[in-house]
Design a protein around this motif. Structure first.
Motif, PDB file in Angstrom:
ATOM      1  N   PHE A   1      62.535  48.129  54.764  1.00 20.62           N
ATOM      2  CA  PHE A   1      62.093  46.633  54.815  1.00 20.62           C
ATOM      3  C   PHE A   1      60.468  46.470  54.340  1.00 20.62           C
ATOM      4  O   PHE A   1      60.060  45.716  53.399  1.00 20.62           O
ATOM      5  CB  PHE A   1      62.300  46.185  56.059  1.00 20.62           C
ATOM      6  CG  PHE A   1      61.838  44.529  56.205  1.00 20.62           C
ATOM      7  CD1 PHE A   1      62.458  43.546  55.448  1.00 20.62           C
ATOM      8  CD2 PHE A   1      60.574  44.367  56.869  1.00 20.62           C
ATOM      9  CE1 PHE A   1      61.876  42.202  55.717  1.00 20.62           C
ATOM     10  CE2 PHE A   1      60.229  43.033  56.932  1.00 20.62           C
ATOM     11  CZ  PHE A   1      60.512  42.033  56.466  1.00 20.62           C
ATOM     12  N   VAL A   2      59.767  47.456  54.813  1.00 18.71           N
ATOM     13  CA  VAL A   2      58.262  47.349  54.592  1.00 18.71           C
ATOM     14  C   VAL A   2      58.066  48.085  53.073  1.00 18.71           C
ATOM     15  O   VAL A   2      57.504  47.297  52.366  1.00 18.71           O
ATOM     16  CB  VAL A   2      57.330  48.330  55.575  1.00 18.71           C
ATOM     17  CG1 VAL A   2      55.981  48.430  55.145  1.00 18.71           C
ATOM     18  CG2 VAL A   2      57.414  47.727  57.040  1.00 18.71           C
ATOM     19  N   ARG A   3      58.671  48.896  52.903  1.00 17.71           N
ATOM     20  CA  ARG A   3      58.647  49.362  51.358  1.00 17.71           C
ATOM     21  C   ARG A   3      59.233  48.271  50.574  1.00 17.71           C
ATOM     22  O   ARG A   3      58.429  48.032  49.313  1.00 17.71           O
ATOM     23  CB  ARG A   3      59.493  50.610  51.169  1.00 17.71           C
ATOM     24  CG  ARG A   3      58.889  51.909  51.692  1.00 17.71           C
ATOM     25  CD  ARG A   3      59.473  53.142  51.527  1.00 17.71           C
ATOM     26  NE  ARG A   3      60.980  53.025  51.710  1.00 17.71           N
ATOM     27  CZ  ARG A   3      61.416  53.560  52.829  1.00 17.71           C
ATOM     28  NH1 ARG A   3      60.702  53.888  54.007  1.00 17.71           N
ATOM     29  NH2 ARG A   3      62.931  53.557  53.131  1.00 17.71           N
TER      30      ARG A   3
ATOM     31  N   ALA B   1      73.794  39.811  57.151  1.00 12.00           N
ATOM     32  CA  ALA B   1      72.991  38.885  56.485  1.00 12.00           C
ATOM     33  C   ALA B   1      72.603  39.181  55.296  1.00 12.00           C
ATOM     34  O   ALA B   1      72.136  38.533  54.244  1.00 12.00           O
ATOM     35  CB  ALA B   1      72.128  38.164  57.577  1.00 12.00           C
ATOM     36  N   LEU B   2      72.143  40.579  55.307  1.00 13.69           N
ATOM     37  CA  LEU B   2      71.229  40.982  53.899  1.00 13.69           C
ATOM     38  C   LEU B   2      72.513  41.110  52.886  1.00 13.69           C
ATOM     39  O   LEU B   2      71.857  41.706  51.727  1.00 13.69           O
ATOM     40  CB  LEU B   2      70.674  42.527  54.532  1.00 13.69           C
ATOM     41  CG  LEU B   2      69.402  42.299  55.143  1.00 13.69           C
ATOM     42  CD1 LEU B   2      68.931  43.519  55.871  1.00 13.69           C
ATOM     43  CD2 LEU B   2      68.325  41.956  54.056  1.00 13.69           C
ATOM     44  N   LEU B   3      73.645  40.992  53.192  1.00 13.86           N
ATOM     45  CA  LEU B   3      74.463  41.203  52.109  1.00 13.86           C
ATOM     46  C   LEU B   3      74.350  40.258  50.739  1.00 13.86           C
ATOM     47  O   LEU B   3      74.399  40.722  49.687  1.00 13.86           O
ATOM     48  CB  LEU B   3      76.161  40.881  52.583  1.00 13.86           C
ATOM     49  CG  LEU B   3      77.028  40.928  51.604  1.00 13.86           C
ATOM     50  CD1 LEU B   3      77.199  42.499  51.106  1.00 13.86           C
ATOM     51  CD2 LEU B   3      78.389  40.462  52.196  1.00 13.86           C
ATOM     52  N   LEU B   4      73.877  39.002  51.195  1.00 12.15           N
ATOM     53  CA  LEU B   4      73.353  38.172  50.139  1.00 12.15           C
ATOM     54  C   LEU B   4      72.278  38.697  49.161  1.00 12.15           C
ATOM     55  O   LEU B   4      72.428  38.836  47.745  1.00 12.15           O
ATOM     56  CB  LEU B   4      72.798  36.702  50.405  1.00 12.15           C
ATOM     57  CG  LEU B   4      74.196  36.069  51.228  1.00 12.15           C
ATOM     58  CD1 LEU B   4      73.416  34.784  51.884  1.00 12.15           C
ATOM     59  CD2 LEU B   4      75.263  35.435  50.381  1.00 12.15           C
ATOM     60  N   SER B   5      71.266  39.250  49.718  1.00 12.69           N
ATOM     61  CA  SER B   5      70.311  39.796  49.013  1.00 12.69           C
ATOM     62  C   SER B   5      70.527  41.182  48.324  1.00 12.69           C
ATOM     63  O   SER B   5      70.203  41.453  47.110  1.00 12.69           O
ATOM     64  CB  SER B   5      68.886  40.041  49.909  1.00 12.69           C
ATOM     65  OG  SER B   5      68.235  38.884  50.163  1.00 12.69           O
ATOM     66  N   ASP B   6      71.551  41.935  48.997  1.00 11.50           N
ATOM     67  CA  ASP B   6      71.867  43.018  48.413  1.00 11.50           C
ATOM     68  C   ASP B   6      72.834  42.826  46.901  1.00 11.50           C
ATOM     69  O   ASP B   6      72.535  43.578  45.980  1.00 11.50           O
ATOM     70  CB  ASP B   6      72.889  43.902  49.291  1.00 11.50           C
ATOM     71  CG  ASP B   6      73.095  45.251  48.736  1.00 11.50           C
ATOM     72  OD1 ASP B   6      72.279  45.882  48.435  1.00 11.50           O
ATOM     73  OD2 ASP B   6      74.441  45.436  49.059  1.00 11.50           O
ATOM     74  N   LYS B   7      73.581  41.846  46.955  1.00  8.59           N
ATOM     75  CA  LYS B   7      74.413  41.243  45.958  1.00  8.59           C
ATOM     76  C   LYS B   7      73.654  40.677  44.880  1.00  8.59           C
ATOM     77  O   LYS B   7      73.821  41.348  43.492  1.00  8.59           O
ATOM     78  CB  LYS B   7      75.326  40.265  46.405  1.00  8.59           C
ATOM     79  CG  LYS B   7      76.684  40.583  47.057  1.00  8.59           C
ATOM     80  CD  LYS B   7      77.494  39.790  47.409  1.00  8.59           C
ATOM     81  CE  LYS B   7      78.928  40.093  48.014  1.00  8.59           C
ATOM     82  NZ  LYS B   7      79.886  39.113  48.210  1.00  8.59           N
ATOM     83  N   TYR B   8      72.532  40.143  45.250  1.00 12.53           N
ATOM     84  CA  TYR B   8      71.626  39.640  44.198  1.00 12.53           C
ATOM     85  C   TYR B   8      70.886  40.517  43.457  1.00 12.53           C
ATOM     86  O   TYR B   8      70.958  40.627  42.134  1.00 12.53           O
ATOM     87  CB  TYR B   8      70.574  38.641  45.109  1.00 12.53           C
ATOM     88  CG  TYR B   8      69.538  38.160  44.166  1.00 12.53           C
ATOM     89  CD1 TYR B   8      69.745  37.083  43.413  1.00 12.53           C
ATOM     90  CD2 TYR B   8      68.218  38.900  44.092  1.00 12.53           C
ATOM     91  CE1 TYR B   8      68.652  36.625  42.467  1.00 12.53           C
ATOM     92  CE2 TYR B   8      66.970  38.356  43.314  1.00 12.53           C
ATOM     93  CZ  TYR B   8      67.580  37.190  42.452  1.00 12.53           C
ATOM     94  OH  TYR B   8      66.365  36.896  41.660  1.00 12.53           O
TER      95      TYR B   8
ATOM     96  N   GLY C   1      65.591  46.199  44.489  1.00  7.38           N
ATOM     97  CA  GLY C   1      66.802  46.186  45.004  1.00  7.38           C
ATOM     98  C   GLY C   1      67.281  47.576  45.903  1.00  7.38           C
ATOM     99  O   GLY C   1      68.066  47.510  46.649  1.00  7.38           O
ATOM    100  N   SER C   2      66.711  48.408  45.359  1.00  3.49           N
ATOM    101  CA  SER C   2      67.028  49.981  46.113  1.00  3.49           C
ATOM    102  C   SER C   2      66.541  49.816  47.381  1.00  3.49           C
ATOM    103  O   SER C   2      67.463  50.158  48.365  1.00  3.49           O
ATOM    104  CB  SER C   2      66.373  51.048  45.129  1.00  3.49           C
ATOM    105  OG  SER C   2      66.838  51.228  44.161  1.00  3.49           O
ATOM    106  N   GLU C   3      65.337  49.175  47.841  1.00  9.83           N
ATOM    107  CA  GLU C   3      64.921  49.287  48.942  1.00  9.83           C
ATOM    108  C   GLU C   3      65.632  48.250  49.738  1.00  9.83           C
ATOM    109  O   GLU C   3      65.813  48.324  51.068  1.00  9.83           O
ATOM    110  CB  GLU C   3      63.315  48.916  49.251  1.00  9.83           C
ATOM    111  CG  GLU C   3      62.480  50.101  48.680  1.00  9.83           C
ATOM    112  CD  GLU C   3      62.799  51.393  49.205  1.00  9.83           C
ATOM    113  OE1 GLU C   3      63.325  51.481  50.403  1.00  9.83           O
ATOM    114  OE2 GLU C   3      62.551  52.371  48.556  1.00  9.83           O
ATOM    115  N   VAL C   4      66.000  47.316  49.060  1.00 14.86           N
ATOM    116  CA  VAL C   4      66.874  46.166  49.857  1.00 14.86           C
ATOM    117  C   VAL C   4      68.146  46.695  50.299  1.00 14.86           C
ATOM    118  O   VAL C   4      68.715  46.441  51.439  1.00 14.86           O
ATOM    119  CB  VAL C   4      67.108  44.744  48.981  1.00 14.86           C
ATOM    120  CG1 VAL C   4      68.115  43.735  49.442  1.00 14.86           C
ATOM    121  CG2 VAL C   4      65.732  43.995  48.701  1.00 14.86           C
ATOM    122  N   GLY C   5      68.831  47.419  49.571  1.00 18.56           N
ATOM    123  CA  GLY C   5      70.196  47.975  49.626  1.00 18.56           C
ATOM    124  C   GLY C   5      69.844  49.102  50.777  1.00 18.56           C
ATOM    125  O   GLY C   5      70.899  49.200  51.869  1.00 18.56           O
TER     126      GLY C   5
END
Length: 117
Positions: free
Chosen positions: A48-50, A96-103, A26-30
Motif C-alpha cells: 500500500f505504501v509503495r 474492496a480492492l478488487l475494483l482498483s485491481d481490475k481498473y 497497478g502491480s503494487e495495487v495487486g
C-alpha cells in the motif's frame, strides 16, 4: 517488521510513459489486494505504501510531455484513482480492492500490448 524499499527515482519515473507508470502502480495495487485477502497486514501495508509512493510521484512529475488539453484530465484521473484505492484499502471488506485491481489490470494489458508491437 515491514520492509520498505527506497523511494523511486523521480527523473527515471518522469521519463516513463503514463501507461507504464499506471501499470507499475497497478502491480503494487495487486500486491496490496493479494496480501490483504490473505490476511497478511504487514505485507499489505508495505505494498500500500509503495503504491502511494508511485501515485504521488506520478502526480508530482505531471504530464509535461502530454498536450496541455490532456494534462488536467490525466491528473484528475490519477488523483481519483488514488483516493479510490485509499478508500478501498481502509475498508473492512477484504475484497474492496478488487475494483482498483481490475481498473489497473487494464493498464498492464495495454502496456503489454504496446511493448509487443
Amino acid at each position: 517488521m515491514m520492509y520498505l524499499p527506497e523511494k523511486p527515482n523521480m527523473e527515471r519515473w518522469a521519463e516513463m510513459p503514463f501507461i507504464v507508470q499506471m501499470a507499475n502502480i497497478g502491480s503494487e495495487v495487486g500486491r496490496t489486494f493479494k496480501w490483504k485477502r490473505k490476511g497478511n497486514e504487514n505485507m499489505a501495508k508495505g505494498a500500500f505504501v509503495r503504491a502511494l509512493d508511485l501515485f504521488d510521484l506520478t502526480i508530482a512529475v505531471g504530464r509535461i510531455s502530454e498536450p496541455f488539453s490532456l494534462r488536467g484530465s490525466m491528473l484528475k484521473e490519477e488523483i481519483r484513482a488514488r483516493d479510490q484505492f485509499c478508500e478501498e484499502y481502509l475498508s473492512e471488506d477484504n475484497d474492496a480492492l478488487l475494483l482498483s485491481d481490475k481498473y489497473f489490470s487494464h493498464f498492464a494489458k495495454a502496456c503489454a500490448l504496446r511493448s509487443s508491437l
